[in-house]
Design an enzyme around this catalytic site. Structure first.
Site, PDB file in Angstrom:
ATOM      1  N   ASP A  38       4.860  -3.844  19.563  1.00 23.77           N
ATOM      2  CA  ASP A  38       4.177  -2.732  18.887  1.00 23.77           C
ATOM      3  C   ASP A  38       5.262  -1.812  18.318  1.00 23.77           C
ATOM      4  O   ASP A  38       6.007  -1.179  19.078  1.00 23.77           O
ATOM      5  CB  ASP A  38       3.299  -1.996  19.905  1.00 23.77           C
ATOM      6  CG  ASP A  38       2.534  -0.841  19.279  1.00 23.77           C
ATOM      7  OD1 ASP A  38       2.906  -0.394  18.172  1.00 23.77           O
ATOM      8  OD2 ASP A  38       1.567  -0.379  19.914  1.00 23.77           O
ATOM      9  N   THR A 103       5.937   0.305  -1.361  1.00 26.05           N
ATOM     10  CA  THR A 103       4.818   0.144  -2.285  1.00 26.05           C
ATOM     11  C   THR A 103       4.993   0.900  -3.603  1.00 26.05           C
ATOM     12  O   THR A 103       5.704   1.904  -3.655  1.00 26.05           O
ATOM     13  CB  THR A 103       3.536   0.660  -1.585  1.00 26.05           C
ATOM     14  OG1 THR A 103       2.474   0.724  -2.525  1.00 26.05           O
ATOM     15  CG2 THR A 103       3.737   2.054  -1.012  1.00 26.05           C
ATOM     16  N   ASP A 104       4.289   0.418  -4.624  1.00 25.85           N
ATOM     17  CA  ASP A 104       4.214   1.123  -5.906  1.00 25.85           C
ATOM     18  C   ASP A 104       3.471   2.461  -5.774  1.00 25.85           C
ATOM     19  O   ASP A 104       3.579   3.309  -6.650  1.00 25.85           O
ATOM     20  CB  ASP A 104       3.498   0.235  -6.940  1.00 25.85           C
ATOM     21  CG  ASP A 104       2.147  -0.266  -6.464  1.00 25.85           C
ATOM     22  OD1 ASP A 104       1.951  -0.376  -5.234  1.00 25.85           O
ATOM     23  OD2 ASP A 104       1.273  -0.556  -7.308  1.00 25.85           O
ATOM     24  N   TYR A 127      -1.764   7.128   2.030  1.00 28.48           N
ATOM     25  CA  TYR A 127      -1.004   5.870   2.178  1.00 28.48           C
ATOM     26  C   TYR A 127       0.354   5.996   1.488  1.00 28.48           C
ATOM     27  O   TYR A 127       1.398   5.722   2.098  1.00 28.48           O
ATOM     28  CB  TYR A 127      -1.814   4.705   1.587  1.00 28.48           C
ATOM     29  CG  TYR A 127      -1.051   3.407   1.486  1.00 28.48           C
ATOM     30  CD1 TYR A 127      -0.724   2.671   2.615  1.00 28.48           C
ATOM     31  CD2 TYR A 127      -0.659   2.901   0.237  1.00 28.48           C
ATOM     32  CE1 TYR A 127      -0.009   1.475   2.516  1.00 28.48           C
ATOM     33  CE2 TYR A 127       0.045   1.710   0.134  1.00 28.48           C
ATOM     34  CZ  TYR A 127       0.364   0.999   1.269  1.00 28.48           C
ATOM     35  OH  TYR A 127       1.068  -0.170   1.171  1.00 28.48           O
TER      36      TYR A 127
HETATM   37  N1  LIG Z   1      -1.301  -5.392   0.618  1.00 30.15           N
HETATM   38  C1  LIG Z   1      -0.815  -4.895  -0.502  1.00 30.15           C
HETATM   39  O1  LIG Z   1      -1.429  -4.978  -1.583  1.00 30.15           O
HETATM   40  C2  LIG Z   1       0.524  -4.213  -0.497  1.00 30.15           C
HETATM   41  C3  LIG Z   1       0.995  -3.643  -1.696  1.00 30.15           C
HETATM   42  C4  LIG Z   1       2.239  -3.002  -1.686  1.00 30.15           C
HETATM   43  C5  LIG Z   1       2.973  -2.938  -0.513  1.00 30.15           C
HETATM   44  N2  LIG Z   1       2.486  -3.480   0.637  1.00 30.15           N
HETATM   45  C6  LIG Z   1       3.285  -3.376   1.866  1.00 30.15           C
HETATM   46  O2  LIG Z   1       3.670  -4.674   2.254  1.00 30.15           O
HETATM   47  C7  LIG Z   1       3.752  -4.760   3.682  1.00 30.15           C
HETATM   48  C8  LIG Z   1       2.989  -5.984   4.150  1.00 30.15           C
HETATM   49  O3  LIG Z   1       1.649  -5.872   3.679  1.00 30.15           O
HETATM   50  P1  LIG Z   1       0.529  -6.918   4.132  1.00 30.15           P
HETATM   51  O4  LIG Z   1      -0.548  -6.853   3.113  1.00 30.15           O
HETATM   52  O5  LIG Z   1       1.159  -8.215   4.499  1.00 30.15           O
HETATM   53  O6  LIG Z   1       0.008  -6.184   5.460  1.00 30.15           O
HETATM   54  P2  LIG Z   1      -1.142  -6.652   6.444  1.00 30.15           P
HETATM   55  O7  LIG Z   1      -1.739  -7.933   5.995  1.00 30.15           O
HETATM   56  O8  LIG Z   1      -2.040  -5.459   6.648  1.00 30.15           O
HETATM   57  O9  LIG Z   1      -0.338  -6.962   7.785  1.00 30.15           O
HETATM   58  C9  LIG Z   1       0.208  -5.979   8.598  1.00 30.15           C
HETATM   59  C10 LIG Z   1       0.356  -6.573   9.976  1.00 30.15           C
HETATM   60  O10 LIG Z   1       0.933  -5.579  10.834  1.00 30.15           O
HETATM   61  C11 LIG Z   1       0.200  -5.595  12.052  1.00 30.15           C
HETATM   62  N3  LIG Z   1       0.328  -4.338  12.783  1.00 30.15           N
HETATM   63  C12 LIG Z   1      -0.488  -3.252  12.747  1.00 30.15           C
HETATM   64  N4  LIG Z   1      -0.043  -2.321  13.600  1.00 30.15           N
HETATM   65  C13 LIG Z   1       1.079  -2.816  14.185  1.00 30.15           C
HETATM   66  C14 LIG Z   1       1.970  -2.323  15.160  1.00 30.15           C
HETATM   67  N5  LIG Z   1       1.807  -1.101  15.703  1.00 30.15           N
HETATM   68  N6  LIG Z   1       3.017  -3.086  15.530  1.00 30.15           N
HETATM   69  C15 LIG Z   1       3.190  -4.322  14.993  1.00 30.15           C
HETATM   70  N7  LIG Z   1       2.366  -4.851  14.078  1.00 30.15           N
HETATM   71  C16 LIG Z   1       1.319  -4.105  13.670  1.00 30.15           C
HETATM   72  C17 LIG Z   1      -1.213  -5.835  11.587  1.00 30.15           C
HETATM   73  O11 LIG Z   1      -2.068  -6.163  12.664  1.00 30.15           O
HETATM   74  P3  LIG Z   1      -3.638  -5.781  12.536  1.00 30.15           P
HETATM   75  O12 LIG Z   1      -4.182  -6.584  11.402  1.00 30.15           O
HETATM   76  O13 LIG Z   1      -4.161  -6.176  13.882  1.00 30.15           O
HETATM   77  O14 LIG Z   1      -3.692  -4.304  12.280  1.00 30.15           O
HETATM   78  C18 LIG Z   1      -0.995  -6.961  10.602  1.00 30.15           C
HETATM   79  O15 LIG Z   1      -0.906  -8.212  11.243  1.00 30.15           O
HETATM   80  C19 LIG Z   1       3.236  -3.420   4.218  1.00 30.15           C
HETATM   81  O16 LIG Z   1       4.332  -2.603   4.522  1.00 30.15           O
HETATM   82  C20 LIG Z   1       2.501  -2.814   3.039  1.00 30.15           C
HETATM   83  O17 LIG Z   1       2.513  -1.400   3.059  1.00 30.15           O
HETATM   84  C21 LIG Z   1       1.277  -4.124   0.666  1.00 30.15           C
END
Ligand SMILES: NC(=O)c1ccc[n+]([C@@H]2O[C@H](COP(=O)([O-])OP(=O)(O)OC[C@H]3O[C@@H](n4cnc5c(N)ncnc54)[C@H](OP(=O)(O)O)[C@@H]3O)[C@@H](O)[C@H]2O)c1
Length: 289
Positions: A38, A103-104, A127
């Protein structure tokens, strides 16, 4: 062998890194998500690293529910700002290279040509503000490579592509905004880029450092164009109707324009970034297989 720790490995990006990790035999991986590590608990991070020392830490964990964050501010900051600060501080203490995903949404979306890494930041949402605070923690610690990305999708987790596919099976018409422009990112491509970056960092024997890079697929589109392409590849009969943002109100404001320039990352790491349409086709080929 170089040891690499992945946090948030069950999310979209973390899962894609796990899927391709076999292509990087010079690295040994430790994949963790909330149950194993965590990232909001600094003591747990330290004891985990005492038992599993690593050279690189790729932080794929984050609070990514953009609308929910508006009403869940404490949790968004805990994960995107405070936990990121702990990872940065601990990485600096131990001489580890942190690779952190941002992120953007740290920009206000008012530009009309691609954002570069040095452009002024001005997030408009909880966010975006929480992610910016995470970036600033890395800058303060003086360590961490920030990779800003946008419009992430993958066969894992929830994303726009999956939502359009699901809704197109339920409805004959879908309204999608045409006045927000950005660029999709296939998480598989970003995963490859991150591991290629680590490979180059290892080859060049670079010391841990602080820097920012932009990564999305090449090209640009509106959400309407993206949805239309998804429907074309999927071959479903749903009609996509273009609507203005004012007719599709979301809890968190979305940037009008968030295309990012990839010149810096492609130049410094010699990366070839696919066009978003080619990657979308690859995504469909892969899920069909
Ligand atoms: N998705 C987008 O469109 C997007 C766009 C720009 C940037 N980003 C950035 O890219 C990164 C990856 O995005 P993603 O879409 O792959 O994210 P994601 O699918 O939401 O995955 C995040 C993972 O982190 C886990 N998590 C949550 N709380 C945690 C904790 N305390 N300790 C350890 N793990 C934890 C989540 O578990 P749970 O599912 O159980 O919460 C999930 O498995 C993030 O930093 C995000 O801000 C994403």
């Amino acid at each position: 062998m170089t040891h690499v720790l992945i946090t948030g490995c069950k999310g979209q990006l973390g899962s894609e890194i796990q899927r391709i990790s076999g292509k990087f035999p010079e690295m040994s991986f430790n994949f963790t998500d909330l149950e194993e590590l965590d990232i909001t608990l600094p003591g747990d991070i330290r004891s985990f690293l005492d038992n599993n020392p690593v050279k690189f830490l790729v932080n794929c964990a984050g609070y990514t529910a953009v609308d929910k964050a508006e009403d869940d501010e404490d949790m968004a900051y805990l994960l995107n700002a405070d936990a990121t600060e702990s990872l940065a501080t601990i990485s600096a203490e131990r001489g580890m290279q942190l690779i952190h995903i941002s992120t953007d949404y740290i920009f206000n979306g008012e530009k009309n040509h691609p954002y570069i890494e040095d452009d002024p930041v001005n997030p408009q949402t909880v966010y975006g503000k929480s992610k910016l605070q995470g970036e600033q923690a890395l800058q303060k610690a003086g360590t961490g490579i920030i990779v800003r990305t946008s419009w992430l999708y993958s066969s894992f987790g929830n994303n726009f592509v999956k939502t359009i596919l699901r809704l197109s099976g339920e409805r004959e018409q879908l309204n999608v905004v045409f006045d927000q422009t950005g660029c999709p990112t296939y998480a598989h491509d970003l995963a490859m880029a991150i591991l290629e970056m680590i490979r180059i960092e290892i080859e060049q024997e670079n010391s841990p450092r602080y820097d920012i890079y932009h990564y999305s697929n090449q090209g640009m589109c509106s959400w309407y164009e993206f949805a239309t392409a998804i429907i074309d590849f999927a071959g479903t009969g749903c009609e996509i109707l273009p609507v203005e943002s004012k007719d599709y109100v979301t809890r968190a404001k979305r940037p009008r324009y968030s295309v990012m320039s990839k010149e810096k990352i492609t130049g410094e790491y010699d990366l070839r970034i696919p066009h978003w349409k080619d990657s979308l086709k690859k995504y469909f080929d892969e899920i069909t297989d």
